[in-house]
Write a protein that holds these residues in place. Structure first.
Motif, PDB file in Angstrom:
ATOM      1  N   THR A   8       0.839  -1.199   0.000  1.00 38.00           N
ATOM      2  CA  THR A   8       0.000   0.000   0.000  1.00 38.00           C
ATOM      3  C   THR A   8       0.875   1.250   0.000  1.00 38.00           C
ATOM      4  O   THR A   8       1.933   1.283   0.625  1.00 38.00           O
ATOM      5  CB  THR A   8      -0.909   0.031   1.242  1.00 38.00           C
ATOM      6  OG1 THR A   8      -0.098  -0.098   2.427  1.00 38.00           O
ATOM      7  CG2 THR A   8      -1.906  -1.113   1.200  1.00 38.00           C
ATOM      8  N   GLU A  26       2.345   4.764   0.917  1.00 36.15           N
ATOM      9  CA  GLU A  26       2.458   5.483   2.179  1.00 36.15           C
ATOM     10  C   GLU A  26       1.595   6.737   2.144  1.00 36.15           C
ATOM     11  O   GLU A  26       1.594   7.486   1.156  1.00 36.15           O
ATOM     12  CB  GLU A  26       3.911   5.855   2.459  1.00 36.15           C
ATOM     13  CG  GLU A  26       4.119   6.487   3.814  1.00 36.15           C
ATOM     14  CD  GLU A  26       5.575   6.624   4.197  1.00 36.15           C
ATOM     15  OE1 GLU A  26       5.837   6.951   5.378  1.00 36.15           O
ATOM     16  OE2 GLU A  26       6.453   6.418   3.334  1.00 36.15           O
ATOM     17  N   ARG A  27       0.892   6.985   3.258  1.00 36.78           N
ATOM     18  CA  ARG A  27      -0.013   8.124   3.360  1.00 36.78           C
ATOM     19  C   ARG A  27       0.433   9.076   4.458  1.00 36.78           C
ATOM     20  O   ARG A  27       0.919   8.647   5.504  1.00 36.78           O
ATOM     21  CB  ARG A  27      -1.425   7.650   3.704  1.00 36.78           C
ATOM     22  CG  ARG A  27      -2.058   6.681   2.738  1.00 36.78           C
ATOM     23  CD  ARG A  27      -3.320   6.097   3.350  1.00 36.78           C
ATOM     24  NE  ARG A  27      -4.086   5.289   2.412  1.00 36.78           N
ATOM     25  CZ  ARG A  27      -5.148   4.570   2.744  1.00 36.78           C
ATOM     26  NH1 ARG A  27      -5.566   4.566   4.014  1.00 36.78           N
ATOM     27  NH2 ARG A  27      -5.793   3.881   1.841  1.00 36.78           N
ATOM     28  N   ASP A  39      -1.573  12.098   6.463  1.00 30.56           N
ATOM     29  CA  ASP A  39      -2.845  12.790   6.632  1.00 30.56           C
ATOM     30  C   ASP A  39      -2.598  14.197   7.154  1.00 30.56           C
ATOM     31  O   ASP A  39      -1.901  14.399   8.157  1.00 30.56           O
ATOM     32  CB  ASP A  39      -3.737  12.025   7.609  1.00 30.56           C
ATOM     33  CG  ASP A  39      -4.265  10.734   6.998  1.00 30.56           C
ATOM     34  OD1 ASP A  39      -4.040  10.508   5.799  1.00 30.56           O
ATOM     35  OD2 ASP A  39      -4.898   9.949   7.737  1.00 30.56           O
ATOM     36  N   GLU A  63      -1.419  12.792  11.109  1.00 23.57           N
ATOM     37  CA  GLU A  63      -1.211  11.362  11.330  1.00 23.57           C
ATOM     38  C   GLU A  63      -0.239  10.791  10.308  1.00 23.57           C
ATOM     39  O   GLU A  63      -0.357  11.048   9.106  1.00 23.57           O
ATOM     40  CB  GLU A  63      -2.537  10.598  11.260  1.00 23.57           C
ATOM     41  CG  GLU A  63      -2.419   9.139  11.675  1.00 23.57           C
ATOM     42  CD  GLU A  63      -3.773   8.454  11.756  1.00 23.57           C
ATOM     43  OE1 GLU A  63      -3.801   7.257  12.073  1.00 23.57           O
ATOM     44  OE2 GLU A  63      -4.791   9.121  11.499  1.00 23.57           O
ATOM     45  N   ASP A  64       0.750  10.005  10.790  1.00 26.23           N
ATOM     46  CA  ASP A  64       1.637   9.258   9.914  1.00 26.23           C
ATOM     47  C   ASP A  64       1.034   7.894   9.615  1.00 26.23           C
ATOM     48  O   ASP A  64       0.082   7.456  10.262  1.00 26.23           O
ATOM     49  CB  ASP A  64       3.016   9.087  10.568  1.00 26.23           C
ATOM     50  CG  ASP A  64       3.771  10.402  10.657  1.00 26.23           C
ATOM     51  OD1 ASP A  64       3.470  11.313   9.863  1.00 26.23           O
ATOM     52  OD2 ASP A  64       4.649  10.512  11.526  1.00 26.23           O
ATOM     53  N   ASP A  65       1.604   7.232   8.649  1.00 25.24           N
ATOM     54  CA  ASP A  65       1.117   5.921   8.222  1.00 25.24           C
ATOM     55  C   ASP A  65       1.924   4.831   8.921  1.00 25.24           C
ATOM     56  O   ASP A  65       3.096   4.607   8.607  1.00 25.24           O
ATOM     57  CB  ASP A  65       1.267   5.814   6.697  1.00 25.24           C
ATOM     58  CG  ASP A  65       0.576   4.594   6.126  1.00 25.24           C
ATOM     59  OD1 ASP A  65       0.199   3.703   6.906  1.00 25.24           O
ATOM     60  OD2 ASP A  65       0.421   4.543   4.889  1.00 25.24           O
ATOM     61  N   ASP A  66       1.306   4.141   9.883  1.00 23.06           N
ATOM     62  CA  ASP A  66       2.030   3.108  10.631  1.00 23.06           C
ATOM     63  C   ASP A  66       1.740   1.700  10.109  1.00 23.06           C
ATOM     64  O   ASP A  66       2.080   0.703  10.751  1.00 23.06           O
ATOM     65  CB  ASP A  66       1.707   3.192  12.124  1.00 23.06           C
ATOM     66  CG  ASP A  66       0.221   3.034  12.419  1.00 23.06           C
ATOM     67  OD1 ASP A  66      -0.553   2.814  11.467  1.00 23.06           O
ATOM     68  OD2 ASP A  66      -0.155   3.132  13.600  1.00 23.06           O
ATOM     69  N   ARG A  67       1.119   1.591   8.950  1.00 17.97           N
ATOM     70  CA  ARG A  67       0.867   0.270   8.367  1.00 17.97           C
ATOM     71  C   ARG A  67       2.200  -0.384   7.975  1.00 17.97           C
ATOM     72  O   ARG A  67       3.138   0.286   7.554  1.00 17.97           O
ATOM     73  CB  ARG A  67      -0.035   0.389   7.139  1.00 17.97           C
ATOM     74  CG  ARG A  67      -1.440   0.898   7.436  1.00 17.97           C
ATOM     75  CD  ARG A  67      -2.227   1.102   6.151  1.00 17.97           C
ATOM     76  NE  ARG A  67      -1.608   2.104   5.293  1.00 17.97           N
ATOM     77  CZ  ARG A  67      -1.997   2.357   4.041  1.00 17.97           C
ATOM     78  NH1 ARG A  67      -2.992   1.658   3.507  1.00 17.97           N
ATOM     79  NH2 ARG A  67      -1.393   3.301   3.324  1.00 17.97           N
ATOM     80  N   LYS A  90       3.729  -1.122   3.498  1.00 15.86           N
ATOM     81  CA  LYS A  90       4.319  -0.198   2.524  1.00 15.86           C
ATOM     82  C   LYS A  90       5.470  -0.880   1.785  1.00 15.86           C
ATOM     83  O   LYS A  90       6.139  -1.768   2.331  1.00 15.86           O
ATOM     84  CB  LYS A  90       4.809   1.063   3.233  1.00 15.86           C
ATOM     85  CG  LYS A  90       3.703   1.841   3.936  1.00 15.86           C
ATOM     86  CD  LYS A  90       4.197   3.121   4.546  1.00 15.86           C
ATOM     87  CE  LYS A  90       5.059   2.901   5.778  1.00 15.86           C
ATOM     88  NZ  LYS A  90       4.284   2.402   6.915  1.00 15.86           N
TER      89      LYS A  90
END
Length: 284
Positions: free
Chosen positions: A76, A78-79, A81, A93-97, A100
């Motif tokens: 996915t 990286e996002r 927000d 908000e950072d993307d902690d998924r 990536k």
């Protein structure tokens, strides 16, 4: 002359407007360089989702080559927000998924491809630190964006990268001019040829190891400041290249002054565009 951004591609999601835009330091450099009249390319790893398709679409529309990029299945994009308050963006908000894509490890194929470029840019958010030492090609200049976080200013981090750099960029808006110049001296002592410090409304400071050259910010009516720093840097670099900067050549005061002016004008232009360079799409 060909230039390339090597590293990150992300999307900036404007939560209060339900829209996202392509971005990322390396990607922005590639697009901005094309807007500045250069033959430009991007090299990195795309995710396997709708947001990555939007990024690819933006690159095609902008005329930026991405032929040697890879896609990592099942990943996915990286996002980041953000909320846009007037023209100022606030990261919420950072993307902690953990889905990536992994940074690209350069093979012999990619290194051969990169040899054709006169300027190669990457940065601290791209995860390319282990690859920078591989970018030593005859006639190629290398630039690197260290951004603003303290973790990218430790001796260990700087010593790893600076010997391989022709231009190091730092965002120094939150520190004094004395602190910024002390940082520039450290970076040159560790091997970087030139150091550019951007200081927000206080302008810019370019250090060649002997003398500091000061530039001024250009005030403008802003729609969105998302790409202000990346666009200044890109226009600064492309101005120097067009004026004859090449490996082993010394920069003149006139070249630096003109680069400051072109960087400020282009950054002001980009602040009139939504997102880093447009091409927004609806979230969801």
């Amino acid at each position: 002359m060909k230039v390339i951004g090597f590293g990150d591609n992300v999307v900036d999601r404007y939560i209060n407007r339900n829209v996202y835009y392509p971005g990322g330091n390396a990607l922005n450099f590639s697009v901005y360089a094309k807007m500045c009249g250069m033959d430009s390319a991007y090299l990195g790893v795309f995710a396997d989702d709708r947001e990555a398709e939007q990024i690819r679409f933006a690159l095609r529309e902008a005329g930026v080559a991405s032929d040697f990029c890879k896609t990592e299945p099942g990943t996915t994009t990286e996002r980041f927000d953000v909320v846009l308050n007037g023209s100022e963006r606030i990261f919420v908000e950072d993307d902690d998924r953990d889905t990536k894509p992994q940074p690209m490890i350069l093979s012999a194929r990619e290194r051969m491809y990169l040899e054709q470029f006169v300027f190669l840019h990457s940065g601290c958010y791209a995860g390319t630190e282990d690859e920078i030492a591989k970018l030593h090609f005859d006639g190629s200049l290398v630039g690197f964006d260290f951004s603003e976080e303290p973790e990218y200013r430790t001796d260990e981090y700087l010593e790893k990268l600076c010997p391989h750099l022709d231009l190091a960029l730092f965002s120094c808006a939150g520190i004094s001019s004395e602190e910024a110049q002390a940082l520039q001296s450290r970076v040159v002592s560790m091997g970087a040829k030139y150091v550019l410090a951007t200081r927000g409304l206080d302008g810019q400071d370019f250090f060649d190891g002997r003398r500091h050259y000061l530039g001024r910010a250009e005030l403008c009516e802003s729609v969105d400041t998302m790409g202000a720093g990346d666009s200044f840097y890109t226009a600064f670099v492309t101005s120097l290249l067009k004026d004859g900067w090449e490996k082993g050549a010394e920069l003149t005061a006139d070249m630096i002054t003109q680069a400051f002016q072109k960087g400020a004008r282009f950054s002001a232009k980009i602040c009139g565009i939504n997102g880093s360079f447009g091409y927004g799409a609806k979230i969801g």
